[in-house]
Design an enzyme around this catalytic site. Structure first.
Site, mmCIF file in Angstrom:
data_model
loop_
_atom_site.group_PDB
_atom_site.id
_atom_site.type_symbol
_atom_site.label_atom_id
_atom_site.label_comp_id
_atom_site.label_asym_id
_atom_site.label_seq_id
_atom_site.Cartn_x
_atom_site.Cartn_y
_atom_site.Cartn_z
ATOM 1 N N HIS A 88 41.120 17.433 55.019
ATOM 2 C CA HIS A 88 42.027 16.200 55.929
ATOM 3 C C HIS A 88 41.553 16.565 57.205
ATOM 4 C CE1 HIS A 88 43.210 14.720 52.800
ATOM 5 N NE2 HIS A 88 44.384 15.343 52.219
ATOM 6 N N ASP B 267 38.154 11.221 51.344
ATOM 7 C CA ASP B 267 39.060 12.400 51.771
ATOM 8 C C ASP B 267 39.875 11.222 52.334
ATOM 9 O OD1 ASP B 267 41.023 13.014 53.999
ATOM 10 O OD2 ASP B 267 39.206 15.171 54.160
ATOM 11 N N HIS B 268 41.023 11.180 51.768
ATOM 12 C CA HIS B 268 41.938 9.635 51.519
ATOM 13 C C HIS B 268 42.721 9.498 53.184
ATOM 14 C CE1 HIS B 268 45.515 12.579 52.165
ATOM 15 N NE2 HIS B 268 45.892 11.269 52.571
HETATM 16 C C1 BG6 Z 1 46.529 15.479 49.898
HETATM 17 C C2 BG6 Z 1 47.239 16.836 49.190
HETATM 18 O O1 BG6 Z 1 45.238 15.470 50.017
HETATM 19 O O2 BG6 Z 1 47.267 15.428 51.414
HETATM 20 C C3 BG6 Z 1 48.620 17.117 49.200
HETATM 21 O O3 BG6 Z 1 46.601 17.126 48.147
HETATM 22 C C4 BG6 Z 1 49.381 16.257 50.783
HETATM 23 O O4 BG6 Z 1 49.282 18.071 48.589
HETATM 24 C C5 BG6 Z 1 49.086 14.893 50.575
HETATM 25 O O5 BG6 Z 1 50.281 16.246 50.576
HETATM 26 C C6 BG6 Z 1 49.119 14.862 52.148
HETATM 27 O O6 BG6 Z 1 48.918 13.101 52.728
HETATM 28 P P1 BG6 Z 1 49.168 12.275 53.828
HETATM 29 O O7 BG6 Z 1 48.609 10.816 53.246
HETATM 30 O O8 BG6 Z 1 50.775 12.118 53.243
HETATM 31 O O9 BG6 Z 1 49.199 12.708 55.020
#
Ligand code: BG6
Length: 506
Positions: free
Chosen positions: A246, A183-184
């Site tokens: 997230h 989960d980045h």
């Molecule tokens: C991803 C989603 O996991 O997270 C995307 O699939 C979203 O739809 C993105 O745009 C948002 O990540 P960040 O790091 O730009 O907030």
């Protein structure tokens, strides 16, 4: 930070966008930070028939656009690229995995990889069940000679049932400690800082509970629409794309008890307790406390934006939500009775992720105040990363009029520190065998379990309201009603942490 040991990173889905924008730029950042081992190789695997040279050319472009070191000298980029290889295969054909095995043996000899391999699945999720099986078929998942780890990109499952099945299937080919569910958001410095803010300071923790906190608000807003991802997104929607993973991860870091020490096992244990304490949503909650929306065409500051249904690869009658706001509770000693409000959406006015802790007002209004005057602690995840405390101060002059002022800290003030991208941090952790910032299977299933009744409710009640909201607005107005009370509404954040309100720089 210490260097990882010799190993190869094998990326499935290497011709895709994530590899180009995030994964290879992140590995290049590791290289520039001198964190890659001396013996390493990256093997890209996909259906597209690239040669090594063509793949490297494309990756060079990605590095120049998206790396933290995008102005690196050509000799550094080329040296890094010389250890990147490509193997075209039909991922659906078992026999093609012999090509991957052979290529890895060749690279292993050449770079002394010590048979340590990470397999990164960045493919369409339909392939998540096939690739592990075929890797297993080639004996590539067994750890007798070197380590074998697998990173699974989200979405991990499409719903509770499919997530359970995927988990079970993976456990047939890998041990739990070999599986890294990514989960980045957990790789973001500012998300990790949520725990540090809470547990490295003596002053917040005594207030961090039902006695002093009125409610908690969490926003992850994006100004972009679905871009080129309409095909995926139309089958997912904001609940699956952002909330199940997230947002609930952020909730767990805000709500958890202090772990007994900073170890993967102890942190994961405390987070899991939060997931288990999420109060199941009732029929009334599903009807009234979960709001979904979809953006419609509009003109913002003279620029026209298409509505969601006009986006490429989106069904023109789609009922997929691009916005979700909801209210729920956590049933435990610390949080009993404290509402948590979360919201996320595409094509909102600005890109911002933050947590707002709204403290209870003073018990008695001694002073006259100018507007609302609750204390808020804002933990900004992005952009203008930092923290801000809103506090009441005396307006100079006679009398005792009170005004809300900001006390703020911005991460950019630590500008002598390098801030790694989330993927850089997470890939390095996996290379080093540290799964603290990855999700264990039981946590993924617990978050699916919490959102599953919403998916079921929408499926069984297709006419349940899906509110249109003009692109560039803060989502359906009805979401304001979720936050009850006279002066309580969502915070309307701006690009700059210190500003909020309707008129600000976005
Ligand atoms: C991803 C989603 O996991 O997270 C995307 O699939 C979203 O739809 C993105 O745009 C948002 O990540 P960040 O790091 O730009 O907030």
């Amino acid at each position: 930070m210490k260097k990882a040991i010799n190993q190869a990173l094998v990326i499935f889905g290497a011709s895709g966008d994530l590899t180009y924008r995030k994964l290879i730029p992140a590995v290049f950042d590791l290289y520039m930070n001198n964190l890659l081992p001396d013996g390493y190789a990256v093997l890209g695997v996909s259906r597209t028939k690239f040669t090594d040279a063509e793949f490297r050319k494309k990756m060079k472009e990605g590095i120049k656009k998206f790396s933290n070191f995008n102005d690196a000298k050509a000799e550094h980029i080329n040296k890094f690229l010389s250890k990147i290889f490509y193997q075209p295969i039909d991922t659906q054909k078992a026999e093609d995995y012999a090509l991957v095995k052979n290529k890895l043996s060749e690279l292993n000899k050449k770079f002394d990889l010590q048979k340590n391999y990470i397999f990164y699945l960045s493919t369409p999720p339909q392939l998540y069940s096939l690739i592990p099986k075929y890797l297993y078929g080639q004996g590539l998942t067994l750890q007798q000679k070197g380590f074998r780890r697998i990173i699974i990109e989200k979405p991990f499952g499409h719903d509770l049932q499919s997530a359970k099945e995927l988990n079970k299937l993976l456990l047939g080919f890998f041990e739990e400690e070999q599986i890294y569910r990514i989960d980045h958001y957990l790789g973001k410095e500012t998300v990790q800082n949520l725990m540090v803010t809470r547990f490295a300071n003596g002053i917040y923790e005594p207030l961090w509970n039902r006695n002093y906190v009125d409610h908690v608000e969490i926003t992850t807003a994006e100004n972009l629409g679905v871009e080129e991802r309409g095909g995926y997104y139309d089958n997912a929607g904001a609940l699956r794309d952002m909330v199940q993973n997230h947002l609930l991860q952020i909730v767990s870091l805000i709500a958890m008890e202090p772990p007994i020490k900073i170890s993967g096992e102890d942190i994961r244990y405390e987070k899991m307790k939060v997931f288990r304490a999420l109060r199941p949503l009732t029929e009334n909650d599903l009807k009234n406390n979960v709001i979904r929306g979809q953006y419609t065409a509009s003109t913002v500051r003279g620029k026209q934006y298409a509505g969601y249904r006009q986006e490429p690869e989106v069904d023109k009658d789609s009922r997929t939500e691009t916005y979700v706001a909801m209210k729920f509770f956590i049933d435990n000693w610390r949080w009993e009775g404290v509402p948590f409000y979360i919201r996320t959406g595409k094509r909102l006015p600005t890109r911002v992720s933050e947590v707002v802790i709204h403290f209870k007002p003073s018990p008695f209004a001694l002073f006259q105040s100018e507007g609302r005057n609750d204390n808020q602690l804002i933990l900004r995840i992005q952009p203008d990363e930092g923290i801000l405390l809103k506090t009441g101060m005396k307006v100079p002059g006679n009398g005792y009029e009170v005004k809300s002022v900001n006390m703020d800290f911005h991460y950019s003030d630590l500008n002598d520190h390098y801030i790694p991208d989330a993927y850089e941090r997470l890939i390095l952790d996996c290379m080093q065998g540290d799964n603290t910032l990855y999700m264990p299977g039981e946590a993924v299933l617990a978050t699916w379990k919490f959102v599953q009744p919403i998916l079921d409710y929408w499926e069984q009640n297709p006419d349940a309201p899906l509110y249109g909201y003009p692109a560039g607005s803060w989502g359906p107005e009805v979401a304001d009603e979720l936050i009850e009370g006279k002066e309580n509404t969502w915070r309307y954040p701006c690009k700059n942490l210190a500003d909020d309100g309707v008129y600000c720089e976005l």
